[in-house]
Design an enzyme around this catalytic site. Structure first.
Site, short mmCIF file in Angstrom:
data_model
loop_
_atom_site.label_atom_id
_atom_site.label_comp_id
_atom_site.label_asym_id
_atom_site.label_seq_id
_atom_site.Cartn_x
_atom_site.Cartn_y
_atom_site.Cartn_z
N SER A 1 0.54 -1.04 0.38
CA SER A 1 0.50 -0.43 0.28
C SER A 1 1.27 1.41 0.19
CB SER A 1 -0.61 -0.08 0.99
OG SER A 1 -1.61 1.01 1.48
N TYR B 1 -5.50 7.40 -6.42
CA TYR B 1 -4.62 6.66 -5.99
C TYR B 1 -4.66 6.55 -4.25
CZ TYR B 1 0.31 4.85 -4.12
OH TYR B 1 1.38 3.75 -4.04
N LYS C 1 -5.56 2.99 -2.14
CA LYS C 1 -4.65 2.14 -1.26
C LYS C 1 -5.12 2.35 0.01
CE LYS C 1 -0.97 1.27 -3.52
NZ LYS C 1 0.17 0.18 -4.45
#
Length: 279
Positions: free
Chosen positions: A144, A158, A162
């Site tokens: 992550s 993003y 994550k």
């Protein structure tokens, strides 16, 4: 997993960055390594580099060109790899990428691509390898980011991917424990990789301001922390003092973290406005 000698490690995103650095270290400790990535030419260069780190003549260093964001391709290729070379003792889902930008400019196509590369790939690769790992044990690491527990300006798609990857890892940690499969999630800060170079091409000024002053880690340093965390059976692996401090502050004083980030963003926006007027 105290020793990696003789173990089989399968790494996605293994042709560069953290994945390649981890592969080099694993080969240097006597592990068999399967590198999975999309670019065949870069992958072959990585395979040669990792093979040069191997410490025993019989170590297998294998390259597999595969787009792990392609669900159908993953379901076809990962089981065949496991049938040919054996179940991975260590599965590292390292494939990922970020294209920072303002939320309102993120297209539906970019959002879909970000989710496929950063989240879906780990989901599908793990699901495809799991039947071979179940019953014999092993360790899964999902990569992550600091942006996986801290929402950072400019990383809307993003961070969404994550954050979800950490949630997936928590579920797998619980579900796979009876099968003697451990799960970890790695949350690195900014790391000196080709991916970061690409990110810097689209970073808004506010995002750049937030990253100023943070220590940039090498891919090898992050890989070393990853393998140390696996040895110690840690679920959450955060390399570097800065990352650990951010995580602690976010848990204990989230309001203070938001205040600092908002102040930094306002400062960058004021500087941009001043520069625009001067221009």
């Amino acid at each position: 997993m105290r020793s990696f000698a003789g173990k089989l490690a399968l790494l996605t995103g293994g042709s560069s960055g953290i994945g390649l650095a981890a592969a080099r270290r694993l080969a240097g400790e006597g592990a068999h390594v399967i590198l999975v990535a999309r670019d065949a030419a870069r992958l072959e260069r990585a395979r040669s580099e990792v093979a040069g780190c191997a410490r025993a003549p019989g170590q297998r260093i294998v390259a597999c060109s595969l787009d792990v964001a392609d669900h159908a391709a993953v379901r076809a290729r990962i089981p065949s790899l496991c049938s040919e070379y054996g179940a991975p003792d260590l599965l590292i889902n390292c494939a990922g990428r970020a294209r920072p930008g303002y939320f309102e400019h993120i297209s539906p196509e970019q959002l879909d691509d970000t989710l496929r590369v950063n989240l879906h790939s780990a989901f599908h690769v793990t699901q495809a390898a799991l039947p071979f790992m179940r019953g014999r044990g092993g360790h899964i690491v999902n990569v992550s980011s600091i942006a996986g527990f801290l929402g950072v300006f400019g990383y809307a798609d993003y961070s969404a991917a994550k954050f979800a990857l950490i949630g997936l890892s928590e579920v797998l940690c619980s579900e796979l424990r009876p099968h003697k499969i451990r799960v970890s999630v790695l949350c690195p800060p900014d790391t000196d990789t080709p991916g970061l170079v690409a990110e810097n091409e689209t970073k808004p000024p506010e995002t750049r301001a937030l990253s100023q002053g943070a220590k940039l880690l090498s891919a090898d340093a992050v890989a070393a922390e990853l393998l140390r965390g696996v040895r110690r059976g840690r679920f959450l692996i955060i390399p570097g003092l800065d990352g650990k401090l951010i995580y602690l502050l976010k848990r204990l004083w989230p309001g203070a973290v938001r205040f600092f980030m908002h102040r930094t963003v306002r400062g960058a926006q004021a500087d941009r406005s001043t520069g625009a007027r001067a221009g």
